[in-house]
Motif scaffolding. Structure first.
Motif, PDB file in Angstrom:
ATOM      1  N   LEU A   1     -43.691  -3.163  60.620  1.00  0.00           N
ATOM      2  CA  LEU A   1     -44.868  -2.532  60.049  1.00  0.00           C
ATOM      3  C   LEU A   1     -45.330  -3.347  58.843  1.00  0.00           C
ATOM      4  CD1 LEU A   1     -46.320   0.059  60.963  1.00  0.00           C
ATOM      5  CD2 LEU A   1     -45.102   1.283  59.131  1.00  0.00           C
ATOM      6  N   PHE A   2     -46.568  -3.769  58.870  1.00  0.00           N
ATOM      7  CA  PHE A   2     -47.181  -4.492  57.748  1.00  0.00           C
ATOM      8  C   PHE A   2     -47.933  -3.449  56.940  1.00  0.00           C
ATOM      9  CE2 PHE A   2     -50.623  -7.078  55.864  1.00  0.00           C
ATOM     10  CZ  PHE A   2     -49.882  -8.108  55.301  1.00  0.00           C
ATOM     11  N   LYS A   3     -47.335  -3.010  55.836  1.00  0.00           N
ATOM     12  CA  LYS A   3     -47.818  -1.827  55.115  1.00  0.00           C
ATOM     13  C   LYS A   3     -48.394  -2.212  53.762  1.00  0.00           C
ATOM     14  CE  LYS A   3     -46.477   2.927  54.182  1.00  0.00           C
ATOM     15  NZ  LYS A   3     -45.397   3.915  54.320  1.00  0.00           N
ATOM     16  N   CYS A   4     -49.666  -1.958  53.580  1.00  0.00           N
ATOM     17  CA  CYS A   4     -50.377  -2.341  52.357  1.00  0.00           C
ATOM     18  C   CYS A   4     -50.201  -1.300  51.253  1.00  0.00           C
ATOM     19  CB  CYS A   4     -51.862  -2.521  52.657  1.00  0.00           C
ATOM     20  SG  CYS A   4     -52.201  -3.814  53.874  1.00  0.00           S
ATOM     21  N   SER A   5     -50.662  -1.656  50.070  1.00  0.00           N
ATOM     22  CA  SER A   5     -50.687  -0.745  48.933  1.00  0.00           C
ATOM     23  C   SER A   5     -51.959   0.085  48.962  1.00  0.00           C
ATOM     24  CB  SER A   5     -50.652  -1.529  47.615  1.00  0.00           C
ATOM     25  OG  SER A   5     -49.551  -2.400  47.554  1.00  0.00           O
ATOM     26  N   ARG A   6     -51.957   1.194  48.242  1.00  0.00           N
ATOM     27  CA  ARG A   6     -53.213   1.875  47.959  1.00  0.00           C
ATOM     28  C   ARG A   6     -54.025   0.983  47.035  1.00  0.00           C
ATOM     29  NH1 ARG A   6     -50.331   7.451  47.266  1.00  0.00           N
ATOM     30  NH2 ARG A   6     -50.737   8.423  49.279  1.00  0.00           N
ATOM     31  N   SER A   7     -55.347   1.022  47.190  1.00  0.00           N
ATOM     32  CA  SER A   7     -56.204   0.123  46.414  1.00  0.00           C
ATOM     33  C   SER A   7     -56.058   0.336  44.908  1.00  0.00           C
ATOM     34  CB  SER A   7     -57.660   0.302  46.828  1.00  0.00           C
ATOM     35  OG  SER A   7     -58.072   1.652  46.651  1.00  0.00           O
ATOM     36  N   ALA A   8     -55.762   1.562  44.480  1.00  0.00           N
ATOM     37  CA  ALA A   8     -55.623   1.852  43.047  1.00  0.00           C
ATOM     38  C   ALA A   8     -54.352   1.241  42.459  1.00  0.00           C
ATOM     39  CB  ALA A   8     -55.631   3.354  42.811  1.00  0.00           C
ATOM     40  N   TYR A   9     -53.367   0.954  43.325  1.00  0.00           N
ATOM     41  CA  TYR A   9     -52.074   0.432  42.864  1.00  0.00           C
ATOM     42  C   TYR A   9     -51.719  -0.812  43.681  1.00  0.00           C
ATOM     43  CZ  TYR A   9     -52.153   5.333  41.463  1.00  0.00           C
ATOM     44  OH  TYR A   9     -52.529   6.562  40.978  1.00  0.00           O
ATOM     45  N   PRO A  10     -52.305  -1.955  43.360  1.00  0.00           N
ATOM     46  CA  PRO A  10     -52.165  -3.147  44.203  1.00  0.00           C
ATOM     47  C   PRO A  10     -50.723  -3.609  44.425  1.00  0.00           C
ATOM     48  CG  PRO A  10     -53.915  -3.439  42.576  1.00  0.00           C
ATOM     49  CD  PRO A  10     -53.199  -2.185  42.204  1.00  0.00           C
ATOM     50  N   ASP A  11     -49.840  -3.361  43.457  1.00  0.00           N
ATOM     51  CA  ASP A  11     -48.456  -3.837  43.610  1.00  0.00           C
ATOM     52  C   ASP A  11     -47.542  -2.780  44.205  1.00  0.00           C
ATOM     53  OD1 ASP A  11     -48.310  -2.130  41.444  1.00  0.00           O
ATOM     54  OD2 ASP A  11     -47.312  -3.545  40.104  1.00  0.00           O
TER      55      ASP A  11
ATOM     56  N   ASN B   1     -40.862   4.495  51.525  1.00  0.00           N
ATOM     57  CA  ASN B   1     -40.415   4.739  50.147  1.00  0.00           C
ATOM     58  C   ASN B   1     -41.383   4.197  49.100  1.00  0.00           C
ATOM     59  OD1 ASN B   1     -37.832   5.858  51.045  1.00  0.00           O
ATOM     60  ND2 ASN B   1     -37.364   3.777  51.689  1.00  0.00           N
ATOM     61  N   GLY B   2     -42.631   4.025  49.480  1.00  0.00           N
ATOM     62  CA  GLY B   2     -43.592   3.420  48.559  1.00  0.00           C
ATOM     63  C   GLY B   2     -44.085   4.347  47.457  1.00  0.00           C
ATOM     64  N   THR B   3     -44.026   5.666  47.699  1.00  0.00           N
ATOM     65  CA  THR B   3     -44.491   6.613  46.684  1.00  0.00           C
ATOM     66  C   THR B   3     -43.312   6.955  45.785  1.00  0.00           C
ATOM     67  OG1 THR B   3     -46.031   7.479  48.333  1.00  0.00           O
ATOM     68  CG2 THR B   3     -45.782   8.762  46.314  1.00  0.00           C
ATOM     69  N   SER B   4     -42.876   5.972  45.031  1.00  0.00           N
ATOM     70  CA  SER B   4     -41.648   6.114  44.243  1.00  0.00           C
ATOM     71  C   SER B   4     -41.637   5.088  43.113  1.00  0.00           C
ATOM     72  CB  SER B   4     -40.425   5.906  45.145  1.00  0.00           C
ATOM     73  OG  SER B   4     -40.385   4.575  45.635  1.00  0.00           O
ATOM     74  N   LEU B   5     -40.566   5.118  42.328  1.00  0.00           N
ATOM     75  CA  LEU B   5     -40.314   4.116  41.292  1.00  0.00           C
ATOM     76  C   LEU B   5     -41.453   4.014  40.276  1.00  0.00           C
ATOM     77  CD1 LEU B   5     -38.728   1.442  43.652  1.00  0.00           C
ATOM     78  CD2 LEU B   5     -37.509   2.843  41.995  1.00  0.00           C
ATOM     79  N   GLY B   6     -42.120   5.146  40.034  1.00  0.00           N
ATOM     80  CA  GLY B   6     -43.176   5.171  39.021  1.00  0.00           C
ATOM     81  C   GLY B   6     -44.353   4.286  39.357  1.00  0.00           C
ATOM     82  N   HIS B   7     -44.643   4.121  40.655  1.00  0.00           N
ATOM     83  CA  HIS B   7     -45.689   3.174  41.085  1.00  0.00           C
ATOM     84  C   HIS B   7     -47.055   3.519  40.511  1.00  0.00           C
ATOM     85  CE1 HIS B   7     -46.912   6.420  43.763  1.00  0.00           C
ATOM     86  NE2 HIS B   7     -48.023   5.749  43.970  1.00  0.00           N
ATOM     87  N   GLU B   8     -47.273   4.818  40.221  1.00  0.00           N
ATOM     88  CA  GLU B   8     -48.603   5.265  39.801  1.00  0.00           C
ATOM     89  C   GLU B   8     -48.856   5.071  38.309  1.00  0.00           C
ATOM     90  OE1 GLU B   8     -46.114   8.643  38.447  1.00  0.00           O
ATOM     91  OE2 GLU B   8     -46.028   7.088  39.969  1.00  0.00           O
ATOM     92  N   ARG B   9     -47.854   4.604  37.578  1.00  0.00           N
ATOM     93  CA  ARG B   9     -48.009   4.369  36.141  1.00  0.00           C
ATOM     94  C   ARG B   9     -48.209   2.878  35.894  1.00  0.00           C
ATOM     95  NH1 ARG B   9     -48.700   9.140  33.183  1.00  0.00           N
ATOM     96  NH2 ARG B   9     -47.594  10.777  34.322  1.00  0.00           N
ATOM     97  N   PHE B  10     -49.202   2.554  35.077  1.00  0.00           N
ATOM     98  CA  PHE B  10     -49.465   1.152  34.758  1.00  0.00           C
ATOM     99  C   PHE B  10     -48.530   0.728  33.626  1.00  0.00           C
ATOM    100  CE2 PHE B  10     -53.454   2.763  36.570  1.00  0.00           C
ATOM    101  CZ  PHE B  10     -53.556   1.903  37.652  1.00  0.00           C
ATOM    102  N   PRO B  11     -47.784  -0.359  33.813  1.00  0.00           N
ATOM    103  CA  PRO B  11     -46.732  -0.743  32.855  1.00  0.00           C
ATOM    104  C   PRO B  11     -47.191  -0.811  31.407  1.00  0.00           C
ATOM    105  CG  PRO B  11     -46.541  -2.051  34.839  1.00  0.00           C
ATOM    106  CD  PRO B  11     -47.798  -1.249  34.991  1.00  0.00           C
ATOM    107  N   ALA B  12     -48.382  -1.315  31.149  1.00  0.00           N
ATOM    108  CA  ALA B  12     -48.852  -1.439  29.765  1.00  0.00           C
ATOM    109  C   ALA B  12     -48.992  -0.080  29.090  1.00  0.00           C
ATOM    110  CB  ALA B  12     -50.187  -2.180  29.732  1.00  0.00           C
ATOM    111  N   LYS B  13     -49.250   0.957  29.878  1.00  0.00           N
ATOM    112  CA  LYS B  13     -49.473   2.282  29.301  1.00  0.00           C
ATOM    113  C   LYS B  13     -48.177   3.067  29.077  1.00  0.00           C
ATOM    114  CE  LYS B  13     -54.206   2.858  30.951  1.00  0.00           C
ATOM    115  NZ  LYS B  13     -55.174   3.755  31.627  1.00  0.00           N
TER     116      LYS B  13
END
Length: 313
Positions: free
Chosen positions: A49-59, A198-210
């Motif tokens: 499976l080639f699984k992309c990111s949500r556009s809001a969270y590119p990484d 397991n992509g919705t994990s590890l604090g993905h929704e938080r931007f590191p600088a913030k």
């Protein structure tokens, strides 16, 4: 931990005839078949499976890869997930996680847990999964174990799932993110799925600088608010099971369970995270930043600390 992972270029891989665009889930994904030629770390002629990111969270795709590496280090069954890229029709590089398919579609079949919940609960809402609950999950596993036999110990599988999702902060283990594999060649015996998606994990929704300046108290507050997708019971549709409370529940159930959690928590998490630092050196159009890995490390170490505190309280 597996050998160092590298970027896989899948630009020339075949798109699956049936599932060229995969229909389940919120993120764009394609099913591809690996080539017959040998590629290190890749099964030949196997679906991925080639699984992309949500556009809001590119990484975000990196979370799949890191969750895989953490899971394997802890001895959990997590499908291989590697950073990958392809050149699209417009000549743009697309980055994603390349996830190894966890069953053989030629000889096995897979049913999402949603199928069994819908049979068990007449008004089960598969869109929201508000009645996806732990009590009925156990009932489903018990029934299969009694009727045909489950390949692994389902109670250990469940404890590992709750521990893994608590450690990585996974909030999305819904009724289509686990299920049962049917193995016709093993006298109808079935296998519970590995811990995939397991992509919705590890604090993905938080931007590191913030979050870089968050205090330990703020970090703990964020972690303590994390919840599984599961509820405890069918008749409690609005309250999800808290991550940390789920581990407290396991530990309080028996001394055997407490020892089970202790064995996992004996892992040297700091050393494990140090092994991941090379990921930031991997050259990719969407790299894993040092700031992102630092944030992930803070979360994992704090969750480890909170679980260890449960074991001594």
């Amino acid at each position: 931990m597996p050998q160092r992972i590298e970027v896989i270029d899948v630009s020339d891989w075949l798109v699956d005839d049936t599932h060229g665009i995969f229909p389940i889930g919120a993120r764009d994904k394609q099913m591809l078949w690996s080539p017959a030629k040998a590629i290190p770390g890749i099964k030949s002629n196997w679906p991925y499976l080639f699984k992309c990111s949500r556009s809001a969270y590119p990484d975000q795709f990196w979370m799949e890869c890191i969750a895989y590496l953490i899971g394997i280090e802890l001895g959990f069954d997590v499908p291989k997930a590697l950073p990958a890229k392809l050149l699209d029709f417009e000549g743009e590089v697309v980055c994603a996680a390349l996830i190894e398919w966890f069953y053989d579609p030629k000889t096995q079949t897979f049913a999402h847990a949603a199928d069994f919940f819908q049979n068990l609960i007449s008004d089960f809402d598969n869109d929201k999964g508000t009645k996806h609950n732990l009590a009925d999950l156990k009932k489903i596993c018990q029934e299969f174990d009694w009727l045909v036999g489950i390949e692994q110990n389902w109670e250990s599988w469940l404890k590992q799932l709750l521990i893994f999702d608590t450690l990585i902060g996974n909030t999305d283990r819904h009724q289509e993110n686990w299920g049962i594999i049917f193995n016709p060649g093993l006298r109808s015996r079935v296998t519970l799925s590995p811990f995939f998606d397991n992509g919705t994990s590890l604090g993905h929704e938080r931007f590191p600088a913030k979050v870089a300046n968050w205090t330990e108290a703020r970090l703990e507050k964020y972690i303590m608010s994390g919840e599984h997708h599961l509820r405890l019971y069918n008749n409690d549709p609005k309250k999800r099971l808290n991550h940390i409370e789920s581990i407290r529940m396991i530990v309080k159930e028996s001394e055997q369970n407490k020892a089970f959690v202790q064995r996992i928590m004996q892992t040297d998490f700091a050393a494990m995270l140090a092994k991941l630092e090379y990921l930031c050196e991997i050259e990719l159009e969407i790299p894993l930043s040092k700031q992102r890995l630092d944030w992930i490390s803070r979360l994992l170490l704090c969750r480890h600390k909170l679980i260890c505190e449960l074991l001594t309280s």
